[in-house]
Design a protein around this motif. Structure first.
Motif, PDB file in Angstrom:
ATOM      1  N   ILE A   1      36.685  75.881  19.732  1.00  0.00           N
ATOM      2  CA  ILE A   1      36.598  76.407  21.093  1.00  0.00           C
ATOM      3  C   ILE A   1      37.688  75.815  21.960  1.00  0.00           C
ATOM      4  CG2 ILE A   1      35.149  76.521  23.169  1.00  0.00           C
ATOM      5  CD1 ILE A   1      32.749  76.590  21.439  1.00  0.00           C
ATOM      6  N   SER A   2      37.909  74.519  21.836  1.00  0.00           N
ATOM      7  CA  SER A   2      38.911  73.867  22.675  1.00  0.00           C
ATOM      8  C   SER A   2      40.315  74.371  22.380  1.00  0.00           C
ATOM      9  CB  SER A   2      38.851  72.344  22.470  1.00  0.00           C
ATOM     10  OG  SER A   2      39.137  72.010  21.124  1.00  0.00           O
ATOM     11  N   GLN A   3      40.529  74.949  21.194  1.00  0.00           N
ATOM     12  CA  GLN A   3      41.822  75.526  20.862  1.00  0.00           C
ATOM     13  C   GLN A   3      41.938  76.978  21.340  1.00  0.00           C
ATOM     14  OE1 GLN A   3      42.206  75.042  16.636  1.00  0.00           O
ATOM     15  NE2 GLN A   3      42.221  72.812  16.726  1.00  0.00           N
ATOM     16  N   LYS A   4      40.839  77.713  21.251  1.00  0.00           N
ATOM     17  CA  LYS A   4      40.878  79.117  21.628  1.00  0.00           C
ATOM     18  C   LYS A   4      40.644  79.310  23.124  1.00  0.00           C
ATOM     19  CE  LYS A   4      38.838  83.570  20.356  1.00  0.00           C
ATOM     20  NZ  LYS A   4      37.852  84.251  19.498  1.00  0.00           N
ATOM     21  N   PHE A   5      39.750  78.504  23.690  1.00  0.00           N
ATOM     22  CA  PHE A   5      39.447  78.578  25.120  1.00  0.00           C
ATOM     23  C   PHE A   5      39.724  77.223  25.749  1.00  0.00           C
ATOM     24  CE2 PHE A   5      36.627  81.557  22.970  1.00  0.00           C
ATOM     25  CZ  PHE A   5      36.877  82.724  23.662  1.00  0.00           C
ATOM     26  N   PHE A   6      40.341  77.234  26.905  1.00  0.00           N
ATOM     27  CA  PHE A   6      40.645  75.985  27.595  1.00  0.00           C
ATOM     28  C   PHE A   6      40.680  76.256  29.093  1.00  0.00           C
ATOM     29  CE2 PHE A   6      44.505  78.101  26.254  1.00  0.00           C
ATOM     30  CZ  PHE A   6      45.249  78.178  27.417  1.00  0.00           C
ATOM     31  N   GLY A   7      40.543  75.190  29.867  1.00  0.00           N
ATOM     32  CA  GLY A   7      40.611  75.309  31.314  1.00  0.00           C
ATOM     33  C   GLY A   7      39.503  76.166  31.885  1.00  0.00           C
ATOM     34  N   LEU A   8      39.870  77.114  32.732  1.00  0.00           N
ATOM     35  CA  LEU A   8      38.906  77.974  33.411  1.00  0.00           C
ATOM     36  C   LEU A   8      38.143  78.838  32.423  1.00  0.00           C
ATOM     37  CD1 LEU A   8      37.733  78.995  36.078  1.00  0.00           C
ATOM     38  CD2 LEU A   8      39.613  80.667  36.176  1.00  0.00           C
ATOM     39  N   LYS A   9      38.834  79.328  31.381  1.00  0.00           N
ATOM     40  CA  LYS A   9      38.169  80.175  30.393  1.00  0.00           C
ATOM     41  C   LYS A   9      37.052  79.420  29.674  1.00  0.00           C
ATOM     42  CE  LYS A   9      41.635  83.655  29.157  1.00  0.00           C
ATOM     43  NZ  LYS A   9      42.413  84.222  28.041  1.00  0.00           N
ATOM     44  N   LEU A  10      37.302  78.133  29.383  1.00  0.00           N
ATOM     45  CA  LEU A  10      36.291  77.332  28.704  1.00  0.00           C
ATOM     46  C   LEU A  10      35.059  77.148  29.587  1.00  0.00           C
ATOM     47  CD1 LEU A  10      35.409  75.652  26.293  1.00  0.00           C
ATOM     48  CD2 LEU A  10      36.603  73.687  27.292  1.00  0.00           C
ATOM     49  N   TRP A  11      35.282  76.914  30.889  1.00  0.00           N
ATOM     50  CA  TRP A  11      34.167  76.752  31.811  1.00  0.00           C
ATOM     51  C   TRP A  11      33.383  78.051  31.961  1.00  0.00           C
ATOM     52  CZ3 TRP A  11      31.945  72.513  33.404  1.00  0.00           C
ATOM     53  CH2 TRP A  11      32.676  71.321  33.412  1.00  0.00           C
ATOM     54  N   ILE A  12      34.095  79.174  32.062  1.00  0.00           N
ATOM     55  CA  ILE A  12      33.418  80.468  32.178  1.00  0.00           C
ATOM     56  C   ILE A  12      32.620  80.767  30.909  1.00  0.00           C
ATOM     57  CG2 ILE A  12      33.772  82.961  32.386  1.00  0.00           C
ATOM     58  CD1 ILE A  12      36.181  82.381  34.154  1.00  0.00           C
ATOM     59  N   LEU A  13      33.222  80.474  29.744  1.00  0.00           N
ATOM     60  CA  LEU A  13      32.527  80.696  28.484  1.00  0.00           C
ATOM     61  C   LEU A  13      31.272  79.829  28.402  1.00  0.00           C
ATOM     62  CD1 LEU A  13      32.433  81.925  25.600  1.00  0.00           C
ATOM     63  CD2 LEU A  13      33.737  79.926  24.851  1.00  0.00           C
ATOM     64  N   SER A  14      31.394  78.572  28.809  1.00  0.00           N
ATOM     65  CA  SER A  14      30.250  77.661  28.747  1.00  0.00           C
ATOM     66  C   SER A  14      29.118  78.140  29.626  1.00  0.00           C
ATOM     67  CB  SER A  14      30.688  76.248  29.171  1.00  0.00           C
ATOM     68  OG  SER A  14      31.723  75.766  28.348  1.00  0.00           O
ATOM     69  N   ILE A  15      29.447  78.536  30.858  1.00  0.00           N
ATOM     70  CA  ILE A  15      28.418  79.019  31.785  1.00  0.00           C
ATOM     71  C   ILE A  15      27.788  80.309  31.258  1.00  0.00           C
ATOM     72  CG2 ILE A  15      28.002  79.912  34.106  1.00  0.00           C
ATOM     73  CD1 ILE A  15      30.218  78.019  35.087  1.00  0.00           C
ATOM     74  N   GLY A  16      28.639  81.211  30.731  1.00  0.00           N
ATOM     75  CA  GLY A  16      28.126  82.474  30.212  1.00  0.00           C
ATOM     76  C   GLY A  16      27.200  82.293  29.022  1.00  0.00           C
ATOM     77  N   VAL A  17      27.596  81.425  28.091  1.00  0.00           N
ATOM     78  CA  VAL A  17      26.771  81.180  26.908  1.00  0.00           C
ATOM     79  C   VAL A  17      25.461  80.502  27.293  1.00  0.00           C
ATOM     80  CG1 VAL A  17      26.628  79.873  24.754  1.00  0.00           C
ATOM     81  CG2 VAL A  17      28.702  81.141  25.294  1.00  0.00           C
ATOM     82  N   LEU A  18      25.517  79.544  28.213  1.00  0.00           N
ATOM     83  CA  LEU A  18      24.295  78.873  28.654  1.00  0.00           C
ATOM     84  C   LEU A  18      23.345  79.850  29.350  1.00  0.00           C
ATOM     85  CD1 LEU A  18      25.739  75.493  29.985  1.00  0.00           C
ATOM     86  CD2 LEU A  18      24.251  75.795  28.001  1.00  0.00           C
ATOM     87  N   ALA A  19      23.911  80.718  30.200  1.00  0.00           N
ATOM     88  CA  ALA A  19      23.082  81.700  30.902  1.00  0.00           C
ATOM     89  C   ALA A  19      22.461  82.688  29.918  1.00  0.00           C
ATOM     90  CB  ALA A  19      23.916  82.443  31.945  1.00  0.00           C
ATOM     91  N   TYR A  20      23.257  83.135  28.951  1.00  0.00           N
ATOM     92  CA  TYR A  20      22.718  84.076  27.971  1.00  0.00           C
ATOM     93  C   TYR A  20      21.645  83.414  27.110  1.00  0.00           C
ATOM     94  CZ  TYR A  20      22.278  87.206  24.038  1.00  0.00           C
ATOM     95  OH  TYR A  20      21.754  88.029  23.073  1.00  0.00           O
ATOM     96  N   SER A  21      21.882  82.161  26.717  1.00  0.00           N
ATOM     97  CA  SER A  21      20.886  81.452  25.913  1.00  0.00           C
ATOM     98  C   SER A  21      19.589  81.277  26.686  1.00  0.00           C
ATOM     99  CB  SER A  21      21.430  80.081  25.486  1.00  0.00           C
ATOM    100  OG  SER A  21      22.568  80.226  24.667  1.00  0.00           O
ATOM    101  N   LEU A  22      19.699  81.047  27.985  1.00  0.00           N
ATOM    102  CA  LEU A  22      18.513  80.930  28.832  1.00  0.00           C
ATOM    103  C   LEU A  22      17.678  82.204  28.764  1.00  0.00           C
ATOM    104  CD1 LEU A  22      17.153  79.017  30.989  1.00  0.00           C
ATOM    105  CD2 LEU A  22      18.352  80.384  32.695  1.00  0.00           C
ATOM    106  N   CYS A  23      18.354  83.346  28.837  1.00  0.00           N
ATOM    107  CA  CYS A  23      17.642  84.636  28.790  1.00  0.00           C
ATOM    108  C   CYS A  23      17.137  84.952  27.386  1.00  0.00           C
ATOM    109  CB  CYS A  23      18.564  85.754  29.276  1.00  0.00           C
ATOM    110  SG  CYS A  23      19.108  85.576  30.987  1.00  0.00           S
ATOM    111  N   LEU A  24      17.969  84.698  26.361  1.00  0.00           N
ATOM    112  CA  LEU A  24      17.577  84.990  24.980  1.00  0.00           C
ATOM    113  C   LEU A  24      16.349  84.194  24.572  1.00  0.00           C
ATOM    114  CD1 LEU A  24      18.077  86.169  22.122  1.00  0.00           C
ATOM    115  CD2 LEU A  24      19.619  84.235  21.722  1.00  0.00           C
ATOM    116  N   TYR A  25      16.398  82.879  24.802  1.00  0.00           N
ATOM    117  CA  TYR A  25      15.261  82.049  24.415  1.00  0.00           C
ATOM    118  C   TYR A  25      14.085  82.225  25.369  1.00  0.00           C
ATOM    119  CZ  TYR A  25      17.903  79.836  20.720  1.00  0.00           C
ATOM    120  OH  TYR A  25      18.614  79.606  19.555  1.00  0.00           O
ATOM    121  N   GLY A  26      14.356  82.761  26.566  1.00  0.00           N
ATOM    122  CA  GLY A  26      13.255  83.138  27.438  1.00  0.00           C
ATOM    123  C   GLY A  26      12.450  84.275  26.837  1.00  0.00           C
TER     124      GLY A  26
END
Length: 288
Positions: A148-173
């Motif tokens: 991930i750190s090679q493919k996504f970095f900086g702002l993209k990494l933060w957006i990806l992290s927030i997006g994945v966490l939000a989706y996981s919240l809904c999926l496991y909900g």
């Protein structure tokens, strides 16, 4: 148990139409795999092929619901399937923007499924265990892996992290609510409860395989088991509309006016919950 045994108001022609729609779902789902290989990079053709099975499930839920009194469960399920179809369309397009859009759309789909499953019973201890597991998986996928750190970095990494966490919240909900509806061993014989549970389990497995393939290590032909699990999950969730679970029956009973509550509670037959639900629908009662 016959698939449509409790829907006595459905005519023989309607049942035949439902079977035809389900047959079209299976046919389009099976044809998707060789067609994807054949058409390759044709993005718009991939959209059509990938969304057709979900479209068949939407038609199935709509036609089954047509013969029932309206309530929030089928409406929420149809909304979730529509969001999933839009998410499929986004994910077939190249580019990070479409990937994030697909992630958000599927998160909204799971919000609709959570709304359909209701928050009764709440079971907060189960929620804590489920979300602890979810947070652990996200930590592994987002923080430990060097890919991930090679493919996504900086702002993209933060957006990806927030997006994945939000989706996981809904999926496991969605998973939490499906498991919360199982309060005893007897619930495992309830069609609506079992199909919801199996569907959410398959959804979780599918998305975790997809996450491992995209974020941890590349798995050859990973899209094949991912799509098989995904279509199976959506099929189970759509079939849960055929016969409501006991939890859904209880929710409608609690939302009914006091006189009708007594009549529904007094209904006794081979399947008390189905009889109670029939009483409520005969009075054209909708949950608030």
């Amino acid at each position: 148990m016959h698939l449509f045994s409790d829907l006595k108001e459905i005519t023989r022609e309607s049942r035949a139409f439902h079977r035809i729609v389900l047959a079209l779902f299976f046919l389009s789902a099976i044809l998707y795999f060789p067609s994807k290989i054949y058409f390759g990079g044709d993005a718009w053709m991939n959209v059509l092929l990938k969304c057709t099975p979900i479209c068949c499930l939407i038609v199935f839920v709509c036609t089954v619901w047509k013969f029932k009194r309206p309530h929030r469960y089928p409406i929420s399920m149809i909304s979730g399937l529509l969001m999933s179809m839009v998410g499929d369309a986004f994910l077939t397009q190249p580019g990070d923007l479409f990937f994030f859009a697909g992630l958000i759309t599927f998160a909204l789909a799971h919000v609709m499924y959570i709304k359909a499953f209701s928050l009764r019973p709440l079971r907060l201890k189960l929620a804590f265990k489920v979300y602890l597991f979810s947070f652990t998986c996200c930590t592994v996928f987002l923080l430990i892996n060097n890919h991930i750190s090679q493919k996504f970095f900086g702002l993209k990494l933060w957006i990806l992290s927030i997006g994945v966490l939000a989706y996981s919240l809904c999926l496991y909900g969605t998973f939490w609510r499906a498991v919360a509806n199982i309060s005893s061993v007897s619930d495992l014989g309830d069609w609506g409860t079992v199909t919801k549970f199996v569907g959410t389990v398959l959804f979780v497995i599918s998305d975790n395989v997809l996450a491992v393939d995209h974020l941890l290590v590349s798995i050859p032909y990973a899209w094949i088991p991912v799509m098989i699990l995904y279509y199976s999950a959506q099929l189970c969730l759509a079939l849960s509309v055929v016969q409501p679970s006991r939890v859904q029956c209880n929710y409608e009973r609690e939302a009914a006016p006091a006189p009708c509550k007594k009549e529904a509670a007094a209904a006794t037959c081979k399947d008390d919950t189905a009889a109670a639900l029939t009483v409520l629908r005969a009075r054209n009662i909708r949950p608030q």
